[in-house]
Design a protein around this motif. Structure first.
Motif, short mmCIF file in Angstrom:
data_model
loop_
_atom_site.label_atom_id
_atom_site.label_comp_id
_atom_site.label_asym_id
_atom_site.label_seq_id
_atom_site.Cartn_x
_atom_site.Cartn_y
_atom_site.Cartn_z
N GLN A 49 0.94 -0.57 0.18
CA GLN A 49 -0.16 -0.11 -0.07
C GLN A 49 1.19 0.77 -0.43
OE1 GLN A 49 -3.36 0.27 2.78
NE2 GLN A 49 -2.90 2.75 2.91
N ALA A 50 0.80 2.07 -0.60
CA ALA A 50 1.03 3.56 -0.80
C ALA A 50 1.23 4.17 0.28
CB ALA A 50 0.71 4.04 -2.03
N ALA A 51 2.30 5.17 0.90
CA ALA A 51 1.61 6.48 1.58
C ALA A 51 1.08 6.57 1.22
CB ALA A 51 3.79 6.90 1.78
N GLU A 52 0.62 8.03 2.32
CA GLU A 52 -0.82 8.39 2.11
C GLU A 52 -1.03 9.55 2.95
OE1 GLU A 52 -5.53 6.28 1.30
OE2 GLU A 52 -3.43 4.43 2.80
N SER A 75 -6.92 14.66 0.36
CA SER A 75 -6.24 14.03 0.46
C SER A 75 -5.67 12.76 -0.45
CB SER A 75 -7.19 12.06 1.16
OG SER A 75 -7.91 12.99 1.94
N CYS A 76 -4.59 11.80 -1.08
CA CYS A 76 -3.78 11.53 -1.97
C CYS A 76 -2.86 10.22 -1.86
CB CYS A 76 -3.08 12.58 -2.61
SG CYS A 76 -1.68 13.25 -1.65
N THR A 77 -2.48 9.61 -2.28
CA THR A 77 -1.62 9.03 -2.73
C THR A 77 -0.74 9.25 -2.84
OG1 THR A 77 -1.93 7.81 -4.12
CG2 THR A 77 -3.17 7.22 -2.09
N LEU A 78 1.27 9.09 -2.33
CA LEU A 78 2.08 9.58 -2.77
C LEU A 78 3.19 8.20 -3.39
CD1 LEU A 78 3.01 11.05 0.80
CD2 LEU A 78 2.27 12.25 -0.63
N ASP A 79 3.78 8.84 -4.48
CA ASP A 79 4.96 7.67 -5.21
C ASP A 79 5.94 8.42 -3.65
OD1 ASP A 79 5.55 6.13 -6.62
OD2 ASP A 79 6.14 7.51 -8.07
N GLY A 80 6.66 6.87 -2.75
CA GLY A 80 7.60 7.22 -1.98
C GLY A 80 7.38 7.69 -1.29
N ASP A 81 8.52 8.28 -0.01
CA ASP A 81 8.77 8.93 1.45
C ASP A 81 7.43 9.80 0.89
OD1 ASP A 81 9.79 5.37 2.31
OD2 ASP A 81 12.21 6.53 1.94
N PRO A 82 7.10 9.35 2.44
CA PRO A 82 6.60 11.32 2.14
C PRO A 82 7.66 12.68 2.56
CG PRO A 82 5.44 9.85 4.37
CD PRO A 82 6.54 9.00 3.05
N ASP A 83 7.34 13.32 2.59
CA ASP A 83 7.93 14.36 2.88
C ASP A 83 6.69 14.64 4.47
OD1 ASP A 83 8.95 17.10 3.58
OD2 ASP A 83 8.61 18.31 1.39
N ILE A 84 7.06 14.83 5.58
CA ILE A 84 5.58 15.12 6.00
C ILE A 84 5.17 16.56 6.02
CG2 ILE A 84 5.58 15.92 8.04
CD1 ILE A 84 6.01 12.65 7.73
#
Length: 105
Positions: A49-52, A75-84
């Motif tokens: 599950q992608a980061a969200e 709301s959205c999904t992310l491609d990769g690690d989240p930048d808070i």
């Protein structure tokens, strides 16, 4: 100008790496009701599950204003690690173009 002021910098009780409550000016209509507060939650990748980034209408305490934690506009999904910090910014842009303001001292 639409502004989102940090109301509670770190809200407990949500699944994710960070949750922050913002006070919106003007309030945002979500599901037919005006909401002065939203909590934005950043969740890391979990297995496949992608980061969200999840946006919830909130009470002044940061707790959900609805009985179910259903992701709302912003709301959205992310491609990769989240930048808070970037996640908070993009969620508030998707929510309606709110300019982020720091909490008053």
């Amino acid at each position: 100008m639409k502004t989102a002021t940090v109301h509670i910098p770190s809200v407990d009780g949500y699944f994710g790496v960070a949750a922050r409550c913002f006070q919106l000016d003007p309030p945002r209509t979500i599901d037919g009701h005006a909401h002065e507060y939203v909590t934005v939650v950043v969740q890391q990748r979990v297995g496949p599950q992608a980061a969200e980034v999840k946006v919830y209408p909130a009470q002044a305490s940061g707790a959900s204003a609805s009985l179910q934690l259903t992701r709302r506009v912003g709301s959205c999904t992310l491609d990769g690690d989240p930048d808070i910090e970037g996640c908070y910014w993009i969620a508030l842009q998707l929510l309606g173009g709110y300019l982020v303001r720091a909490q008053d001292a």
